[in-house]
Structure formats: structure tokens, C-alpha cells
Design an enzyme around this catalytic site. Structure first.
Site, short mmCIF file in Angstrom:
data_model
loop_
_atom_site.label_atom_id
_atom_site.label_comp_id
_atom_site.label_asym_id
_atom_site.label_seq_id
_atom_site.Cartn_x
_atom_site.Cartn_y
_atom_site.Cartn_z
N SER A 147 0.84 -1.20 0.00
CA SER A 147 0.00 0.00 0.00
C SER A 147 0.87 1.24 0.00
O SER A 147 1.91 1.29 0.68
CB SER A 147 -0.89 0.02 1.25
OG SER A 147 -1.56 1.26 1.36
N TYR A 160 -3.56 -1.45 9.53
CA TYR A 160 -3.39 -1.89 8.14
C TYR A 160 -2.03 -1.46 7.60
O TYR A 160 -1.30 -2.26 6.99
CB TYR A 160 -4.52 -1.31 7.29
CG TYR A 160 -4.39 -1.58 5.81
CD1 TYR A 160 -4.82 -2.80 5.26
CD2 TYR A 160 -3.83 -0.63 4.95
CE1 TYR A 160 -4.68 -3.05 3.91
CE2 TYR A 160 -3.70 -0.88 3.60
CZ TYR A 160 -4.13 -2.09 3.08
OH TYR A 160 -4.00 -2.34 1.73
#
Length: 254
Positions: A147, A160
């Protein structure tokens, strides 16, 4: 042996929906044999396998569970041959809704560990099953999904992002260890994607804000990120390992 995409047996974790489904579809389009791994979305996985054709199978396994992953690899070997290409896309259940996210005062250890178990323990269980066959063949392609929040935490999704950062480190250490066996390990990192189940909770205003900040003036799609994954599986990337390619329309440089 040929290392062309159409000769590869590809396992995509968390492939029943969203980005994983787009990655599985991209490999199937190029003629590869594709294993759609799912944890609980059986109907969606089987429907996708039926849509993509006879060289595609849906196989269940929770990537956090070494015994389930071992059984998946055994079934794949029996029906499709040794897995040459591993794409670790699975994430723990998550909704990218900035207004409802946990802050540092509400985040729990379990939230943090849950994300890390799927991202990093999942990568480990998959790698431990894939390495022997890849080593025997002198060829393997491993692609992890990261990410751009690691580089640019525009919204502080602590659990996350921490898990994806750890997965990036594991990607690089795995590349260092596995390179002599002819196995490359790389990461493709997306930004906010339009649209997956995880990003469905994201307000339109956030999509618009991100699009306005990118050189391409739009939000990346799952299909666009999937095509970048194909690069790391293809012969064109044969001299590339330990890298993190950010696919987000240029929002983050580096």
C-alpha cells in the site's frame, strides 16, 4: 522450461473479489493456470473460476493456517502442477472509512495483530509451501501486494499500514534469501482503488481529493494494478527483485 505467463501456475490469495479477482482475471487473460484462493467467499470464488474458464480453479484456505495452506498446495500439485507464481493479496477484513477508523487511543493489540497475521504470517505460510517446488525448478515469482499508505499515510490507518510495512520488509528479506534459487520477490503497492469491497465505504469526496492530487488526475482501478503484477511475473522483470512498485497514478513518488 519456458517462463512465459501462459506456462505458469499462479496462486492468488484472497482472489474471490476486489483486487484479487482482478489479478486472477489478468493472469487468466494471458493464458496462465490460475488458482483462486478464498477464505470464506466460496460462491464468489467458484463463480469467478467458472467465468475465467477450465484453466482456473477455486481452492479454499485460510492463509494464516499452515495446515490449510499445505492442503491447498497438495491439491494444486495434484490437479494443476507445481505452483510457479505466488501473489499474496489477502488482507484481513477491513473498511477504508476514515471517519470510522481506529485512532491510537481506540486501536487494540488484536486489531494490529489481526492485520499482521494475514499480511505477514500469511506470506510466510505461502512461501514455506512454495519454496521447495520453486527451488527444484530453479524458477519462481512471488509478488506481494502493499500500500502507498506506507510512504504517504494520507489517512492514518494504523493497523493496516503497519502490517503492509512489515510485509514490505519481509518481501525484501525474502528476495535476499531466495535470489540464488532463481526466485524473485517483489511488491506492487496500490493506493485507494476505485472500487473494491474495502474501498466501498470511502466517501466520494475522498476519491475526488485523491484524483485531484495525482498527475493522472484519476484514481487507479484494480485492473490497472493487476497489469503491474503481471510485469513482475513476466520474463520482462527477470532481473528485478526486492522492489516495491507504487501504482497510484503518481500520487506518491518513491
Amino acid at each position: 522450461m519456458s517462463h512465459a505467463l501462459q506456462d505458469q501456475v499462479v496462486l492468488v490469495s484472497g482472489a474471490a473479489r476486489g483486487l484479487g479477482a482482478a489479478i486472477a482475471s489478468a493472469f487468466a487473460r494471458e493464458g496462465a493456470q490460475v488458482i483462486i484462493n478464498y477464505r470464506s467467499s466460496r460462491e464468489r470464488a467458484e463463480a469467478l473460476a467458472a467465468e475465467l474458464g477450465p484453466r482456473t480453479r477455486a481452492l479454499q484456505a485460510d492463509v494464516r493456517d499452515a495446515a490449510q495452506v499445505s492442503a491447498l498446495f497438495d491439491e494444486a500439485r495434484r490437479t494443476m502442477g507445481p505452483i510457479t507464481t505466488l501473489v499474496h493479496n489477502a488482507i484481513a477484513d477491513y473498511a477504508f472509512n476514515g471517519d470510522a477508523r481506529d485512532t491510537l487511543t481506540t486501536l487494540t493489540a488484536d486489531h494490529l495483530l489481526d492485520q499482521t497475521r494475514t499480511a505477514c504470517v500469511g506470506a510466510l505460510t505461502l512461501l514455506q509451501q512454495a519454496i521447495p517446488d520453486m527451488t527444484a525448478a530453479g524458477f519462481g515469482r512471488v509478488i506481494t501486494i502493499g500500500s502507498n499508505l506506507v510512504q504517504h499515510p494520507v489517512v492514518p490507518y494504523h493497523d493496516y499500514t503497519a502490517a503492509k510495512s512489515a510485509l514490505l520488509a519481509l518481501t525484501r528479506t525474502a528476495a535476499a534469501e531466495l535470489g540464488p534459487q532463481g526466485i524473485t520477490v517483489n511488491m506492487v503497492s496500490g493506493g485507494l482503488l476505485r472500487t473494491t469491497d474495502a474501498s466501498a465505504a470511502t466517501p466520494d469526496a475522498v476519491f475526488d481529493l485523491i484524483a485531484a492530487g495525482t498527475p493522472l488526475r484519476r484514481v487507479t482501478t484494480p485492473a490497472e494494478l493487476a497489469d503491474a503484477v503481471l510485469f513482475f511475473a513476466s520474463p520482462w522483470s527477470r532481473a528485478v527483485t526486492g522492489q516495491n512498485l507504487i501504482v497510484d497514478g503518481g500520487l506518491v513518488f518513491g
